[in-house]
Design a protein around this motif. Structure first.
Motif: not given
Length: 763
Positions: A24-26, A44-45, A79-85, A89-99
């Motif tokens: 269905w999408g990200w 993050l900011q 925990y979302g930021l832990s996955v973001y960091f 390195p693989f090109g994920f931004d925060l939106w896709h990381a928290v998904v």
């Protein structure tokens, strides 16, 4: 073999949890996860320190603003930021990381469930627990990709923390006590249901002490180290208190609240019993406790009785009151679908295939190391019955118990093959239930519809329009369900949202929507200081579904009404509200109820008569009809369709005027004039030129539709109290409009593709 089984379970779990993202999408799902993403981005900011100092957010709860650090807790953002960091390195931004984040942590729960069950059972049961975790519907419901909220992480941490605390009973109580408390302590930073986990550990300590006393009465040792229990639980008590005190939402004062009652009793019990055993010995401890048995029994009864009493007097309040005393719910709590009572059908859909194995596990849970699971299963089952959302809370206990029961039954040689077949069938059904959850679309993809959900871009289109076409800083009034979407995706201040922290504001919005048009407009513009109002209601045009033609709900031809009257029914297409369901028309019941609960007869301050409170208290008898009420209603085949009784309420004026419909009519224009089902059939008089809506019974009489297929209806407009009733249909009415807009309310936007979301400007 164990390692291979665990890796395979993890891979399957991750595939199930990410499937809807691939299909269905990200998208971030539902409503609450959007504020979690927003605060993760803010963290993050601006760094993590704001969570412990506070920060002002003026675009939420306009015009007052809100300090999210005092309303929410930082765990989900962290925990979302832990996955973001991890994925950056693989090109994920925060939106896709928290998904990805909830799917990843929830899939890792297969390992923590294995560890938890292996602390009190064998490896076979632990592997089965990991497999069940991968496919369990309750794990998937709040653990799939995009559900960036609290439950996904809690389902990972709870079995880990409990397993470590059980390990502390066996060895190294300081190390495992600290590790277990850190895991459970982070739940205190993640989910409001941490009050349950907190009290569950305290209750488990009390149960273990009671078990030790019973064993002492039989002249036997307790089967575990009471020293380790006292040390590990004392560490838990004080270290968890530090977690609780650190965040602004709770603070040190929470330690003085009723929620710390059972944990404190647990501390007194474990330390007291260990002191007695260490100082006076096992036998003398038992004789001492026996002498005061009646005091202990009275204390237990007092504790058990005090909890519902304190809940009744609202010392325990809100959602927690609703869990302990289901009948003590406010209208706001009742209006939330996930706070409703669990039904037998929902319970079967969540745990049905494994319930026999859960029951079979109970005799195996009488050992000291399994007693925490038994306490979890019993108390968690009660909370799951009282509130739909808490079916998820009991998931680790249910899955663990099912795995233990399955493993125990498989050991019985006489029934081995039968049990194996039953287990395979249960796993297949469990997998099918889990897959059904895994493949369903995200809430925003179906524009918040339900029963059944229909994929639609209406809300996405509306939010893009708000973000690009409304004036900067123009606030938008809406029912609280959509507040996070309006502010975070629509980039405009919203008046209320899913945090529901300001019941007065919610009641005022509800009153504005359910008041007569001019009163509602004044409330929005003067009291709430906004000039844009959004409303949402899905609707379907039955002319698009030929199967409904047998009921006469649409016609492509002119029908003569009598031989000499001059009246002709025009080609028409019937519109039905709330198909699919989930819009503001259905929610208007709760708008009225909440408004009445907040204001009652004080509605006079807004220029309404005191008697209007009675209409708010009984919206079924005034604003719209329901299945349990008499009045106008329609049944198409076996489908019940609700209709409004009164079109003078602001919300209904916004939803049911034809100007809104004509904006979207190009799709259905070949079928004829649009008509709401409660408005009848459009007709014209060739002799006088008058136009009207013909009541359905009149149309049926002349169209000669077989009576057995007619739509059943009651009288239209049965209420005429205080001049609020609007005559919806009849030959005396003229003009093709169910209701007209006042000059100071202008329709500025209708969503694509279906026209379900509308925005009005108060001019």
């Amino acid at each position: 073999m164990v390692a291979s089984a665990l890796v395979a379970s993890f891979a399957m779990a991750l595939y199930f949890r990410m499937y809807r993202v691939f299909y269905w999408g990200w998208w971030i799902d539902e409503f609450d996860p959007y504020i979690r993403y927003y605060l993760a981005l803010y963290t993050l900011q601006h760094g993590i320190s704001w969570w412990f100092k506070g920060a002002y957010f003026p675009d939420f709860w306009y015009p007052w603003g809100v300090d999210w650090a005092r309303v929410l807790i930082p765990g989900v953002s962290l925990y979302g930021l832990s996955v973001y960091f991890l994925l950056k390195p693989f090109g994920f931004d925060l939106w896709h990381a928290v998904v990805v984040a909830p799917a990843l942590y929830n899939a890792l729960a297969v390992f923590t469930m294995y560890y938890f069950v292996s602390r009190f059972s064998d490896k076979k049961a632990a592997v089965l627990a990991a497999l069940l975790t991968a496919i369990a519907p309750t794990y998937l419901q709040r653990g799939f990709g995009g559900w960036f909220d609290d439950e996904a992480l809690t389902l990972f941490l709870a079995p880990l923390g409990l397993g470590l605390l059980i390990e502390a009973l066996k060895k190294r109580p300081v190390l495992y006590g600290v590790l277990g408390t850190v895991a459970i302590g982070f739940i205190a930073w993640t989910w409001g249901a941490q009050f349950y986990i907190w009290n569950l550990v305290g209750l488990s300590a009390l149960v273990l002490v009671a078990y030790a006393v019973l064993r002492a009465a039989q002249g036997m040792s307790p089967g575990f180290s009471t020293r380790n229990l006292a040390i590990s639980y004392a560490i838990f008590y004080f270290l968890f208190a530090a977690f609780e005190s650190a965040v602004l939402r709770y603070g040190p004062h929470m330690l003085k609240s009723i929620y710390n009652f059972i944990p404190t009793l647990g501390l007194l019990a474990v330390v007291g019993y260990y002191f007695l055993e260490a100082r006076v010995g096992l036998a003398r401890s038992y004789r001492f406790l026996k002498r005061f048995a009646w005091v202990i029994a009275a204390a237990v009864v007092l504790v058990a009785a005090s909890i519902p009493i304190l809940a009744y007097f609202h010392v325990i309040s809100g959602k927690f009151l609703a869990t302990i005393l289901p009948f003590g719910r406010s209208a706001i709590v009742q209006s939330v679908a996930e706070h409703t009572y669990s039904t037998f059908q929902l319970e079967l859909g969540s745990y049905g295939p494994v319930i026999p194995f859960i029951i079979a596990s109970i005799p195996s849970l009488a050992s000291p190391y399994a007693l925490p699971l038994l306490a979890y299963l019993v108390t968690g089952s009660y909370t799951a019955v009282t509130e739909v959302r808490l079916l998820i809370l009991v998931a680790p206990a249910a899955v663990a118990a099912a795995a233990v029961g399955m493993a125990q039954l498989l050991k019985i040689r006489r029934f081995g093959w039968a049990v194996a077949l039953m287990a395979i069938a249960s796993l297949a059904l469990f997998t099918a239930l889990g897959w059904g959850t895994a493949t369903s679309p995200q809430q925003i993809v179906v524009s918040a519809t339900a029963g059944p959900s229909v994929p639609s871009a209406d809300w996405l289109d509306a939010l893009m329009w708000m973000a690009t076409r409304l004036p900067p800083n123009a606030s938008v009034a809406e029912w609280w369900d959509y507040g996070y979407w309006v502010t975070i995706l629509g980039h405009r201040p919203s008046l209320a949202d899913n945090s529901t922290i300001n019941s007065t504001q919610i009641g005022t919005i509800g009153l504005a929507f359910m008041s007569p048009v001019e009163t509602g407009i004044n409330i929005f513009s003067k009291d709430l200081k906004t000039h844009y109002i959004a409303a949402f209601m899905p609707w379907s045009a039955l002319c698009a579904y030929p199967g409904y033609s047998q009921f006469g709900l649409w016609s492509s031809q002119i029908v003569q009404l009598g031989n000499a009257t001059g009246w002709f029914a025009l080609p028409f297409c019937t519109l039905v509200p709330e198909i699919p369901a989930g819009g503001d028309f259905l929610k208007s019941y709760w708008m009225a109820q909440i408004a009445n609960q907040i204001y009652g007869t004080d509605v006079t301050k807004f220029g309404l008569p005191a008697s209007y409170a009675q209409h708010l208290a009984n919206p079924f008898g005034y604003f719209f009809t329901g299945t349990s009420q008499t009045g106008p209603y329609f049944v198409v085949g076996n489908q019940f369709l609700i209709v409004p009784l009164n079109l003078t309420a602001l919300l209904y004026t916004m939803l049911f005027n034809m100007e809104r419909v004509y904006w979207m009519w190009t799709t259905y224009s070949p079928y004829g004039y649009p008509t709401w089902i409660f408005a009848g059939v459009p007709a014209a008089n060739i002799l006088t030129g008058n136009e009207t809506y013909v009541p359905w019974d009149v149309y049926y009489a002349y169209a000669k539709i077989p009576p057995q297929n007619q739509v059943i209806l009651g009288s239209l407009c049965t209420v005429s109290s205080a001049g609020f009733c609007y005559p919806i249909a009849g030959l005396n009415a003229t003009g093709f409009a169910t209701t007209s807009l006042p000059p100071n309310l202008r329709l500025v936007y209708v969503s694509k593709p279906y026209g379900w979301v509308v925005v009005y400007q108060i001019t």
